[in-house]
Design a protein around this motif. Structure first.
Motif, PDB file in Angstrom:
ATOM      1  N   LEU A 112       0.867  -1.173   0.000  1.00  0.00           N
ATOM      2  CA  LEU A 112       0.000   0.000   0.000  1.00  0.00           C
ATOM      3  C   LEU A 112       0.903   1.221   0.000  1.00  0.00           C
ATOM      4  CD1 LEU A 112      -2.831  -0.666   2.635  1.00  0.00           C
ATOM      5  CD2 LEU A 112      -3.067  -0.567   0.151  1.00  0.00           C
ATOM      6  N   ARG A 113       0.658   2.143  -0.937  1.00  0.00           N
ATOM      7  CA  ARG A 113       1.432   3.385  -1.020  1.00  0.00           C
ATOM      8  C   ARG A 113       0.500   4.574  -0.839  1.00  0.00           C
ATOM      9  NH1 ARG A 113       4.928   3.520  -6.601  1.00  0.00           N
ATOM     10  NH2 ARG A 113       6.112   1.586  -6.378  1.00  0.00           N
ATOM     11  N   CYS A 114       1.008   5.617  -0.195  1.00  0.00           N
ATOM     12  CA  CYS A 114       0.260   6.870  -0.171  1.00  0.00           C
ATOM     13  C   CYS A 114       1.074   7.950  -0.877  1.00  0.00           C
ATOM     14  CB  CYS A 114      -0.103   7.282   1.254  1.00  0.00           C
ATOM     15  SG  CYS A 114       1.261   7.868   2.265  1.00  0.00           S
ATOM     16  N   GLU A 115       0.539   9.146  -0.924  1.00  0.00           N
ATOM     17  CA  GLU A 115       1.188  10.260  -1.606  1.00  0.00           C
ATOM     18  C   GLU A 115       2.505  10.632  -0.915  1.00  0.00           C
ATOM     19  OE1 GLU A 115      -0.005  12.294  -4.442  1.00  0.00           O
ATOM     20  OE2 GLU A 115      -0.872  10.294  -4.608  1.00  0.00           O
ATOM     21  N   PRO A 116       3.409  11.295  -1.630  1.00  0.00           N
ATOM     22  CA  PRO A 116       4.628  11.803  -0.987  1.00  0.00           C
ATOM     23  C   PRO A 116       4.275  12.585   0.271  1.00  0.00           C
ATOM     24  CG  PRO A 116       4.745  12.136  -3.355  1.00  0.00           C
ATOM     25  CD  PRO A 116       3.357  11.638  -3.066  1.00  0.00           C
TER      26      PRO A 116
END
Length: 430
Positions: A37-41
């Motif tokens: 799972l990735r989120c925004e910078p």
């Protein structure tokens, strides 16, 4: 305009908040190490950095590419301390960890740069190209804290805040069961004395908002340029200015920008990109007579490097092979910059593939908001657009970060006239 960032008292609190942000906002991506799972910078700042691990702080065993983080910095820490001690308002102390040769490594360093800024206390900011927030937050945080502690003690400063930009904050799905999902996380909005995060629609409004936040909230301090330019003896500045531009295709240049569109295009193509070789590797000298460096030269053909790597071409080829790679970073800074009176303001940049768009994230140790930021942003965004087109993305987003974002004293009047234009009175018209 919506602004969000994580500001906490301790690293432990920051880790918990970032994990919850990833779980709450993250999208699923495939990875060679497992689904994530990735989120925004994300911009993360800790007011009182402390160590996760109480054992002796020996980072020689934390390795990448056959080297350790410690080996990349230990020879220059005393140089950094001496520079800060001799110039306690310097913006020129930023330690490069990434090297161009790291593109040939399977697992290159996650921390690519650590910048140190004296503002009463000494503050540290790092760029992290990829952060496994569950398994490796602690190691990254402790290393940043170690560098800050060491240099602060040697330079005679108290330890201030620490922070980082994480371009790809992520967790592996297999670790979800270990994360407390019951409580909410809270992000700071608007200006904070230690950081600012802005979300803007256009490059032009990003420049306007950056001037606004520095002009109205900035602190005043001396600068090293005052020894040469009287009007730049002092500046108003804010720490850690992070701006996301959602639509960099429209309203690109503000009508009050201190440059022409032709200048912006030439600057982007020649100084930033070496555009005539955008789709093929550079195998020849880029610098023109009289130039010490350009961002294009540092990115593509730096003759002083032990191993010359066209980093820009390399990351384009990487993205063509795997649009979700986490190592598409281009290092501009070099270790010898620490002995320079004019080190590059841009330290590095990274391209991050999302499902339908490409993110370009650009990290600067210092940025002249009135005189340079707008042209910088135009050039950096133009480069991101070209890379997006070459690698099959429909569009791009632009992210701009500056450790020290400032307006020189000589430009404050010009900025005021842009932000607060005088309205002609009835008598002025008659």
């Amino acid at each position: 305009m919506r602004e969000v960032m994580i500001v906490s008292r301790t690293w432990e609190q920051a880790k918990e908040m970032l994990l919850k942000k990833i779980v709450s906002e993250g999208k699923k991506y495939l990875s060679r190490f497992g689904d994530t799972l990735r989120c925004e910078p994300s911009l993360v700042v800790v007011e009182k950095p402390d160590y996760f691990f109480d054992i002796e702080h020996d980072f020689s065993g934390w390795t990448f590419c056959g080297e350790s983080y410690l080996s990349r910095v230990e020879k220059v820490l005393d140089i950094c301390a001496e520079k800060i001690k001799s110039s306690p308002y310097t913006r020129r102390v930023s330690i490069p960890i990434w090297m161009p040769k790291d593109h040939h490594c399977r697992n290159p360093p996650a921390i690519t740069e650590i910048s140190l800024l004296p503002v009463k206390e000494l503050h540290a900011t790092a760029y992290i190209r990829s952060l496994d927030a569950y398994n490796f937050f602690m190691h990254n945080a402790d290393f940043i804290t170690f560098v800050l502690d060491y240099v602060a003690e040697k330079a005679g400063f108290d330890v201030g805040s620490a922070g980082f930009i994480a371009s790809i904050p992520h967790i592996y799905l297999r670790d979800l069961k270990h994360i407390d999902l019951d409580s909410d996380y809270e992000e700071i909005t608007g200006f904070h004395p230690l950081a600012v995060h802005l979300k803007e629609d256009y490059l032009s409004t990003a420049w306007h908002s950056a001037m606004e936040v520095v002009y109205h909230n900035g602190m005043t301090k001396r600068t090293e340029w005052g020894e040469i330019f009287e009007g730049q003896k002092e500046s108003k500045f804010v720490q850690r200015l992070f701006i996301e531009v959602k639509n960099p295709y429209e309203h690109q240049i503000h009508d009050k920008a201190p440059f022409t569109k032709k200048y912006a295009i030439d600057y982007a193509h020649d100084y930033m990109i070496c555009a005539k070789f955008i789709d093929r590797p550079v195998n020849e000298r880029i610098l023109k007579e009289g130039e010490t460096y350009t961002y294009a030269e540092r990115a593509r053909y730096c003759e002083r490097d032990d191993l010359i790597v066209d980093q820009l071409y390399t990351v384009i080829e990487k993205l063509k092979q795997d649009r979700y790679r986490r190592d598409c970073y281009v290092g501009i800074s070099r270790i010898w910059d620490l002995k320079s009176d004019e080190p590059p303001c841009l330290r590095g940049y990274q391209f991050v593939g999302d499902h339908d768009h490409l993110k370009g994230i650009f990290y600067m140790r210092s940025n002249d908001i009135y005189g340079a930021m707008h042209a910088n942003a135009y050039a950096f965004s133009t480069l991101t657009q070209y890379v997006a087109e070459l690698t099959g993305f429909q569009r791009h987003k632009y992210y701009h970060f500056a450790v020290d974002a400032h307006i020189y004293g000589e430009f404050l009047k010009a900025v005021k006239e842009i932000l607060e234009p005088e309205t002609p009175s009835f008598f002025d018209k008659t």
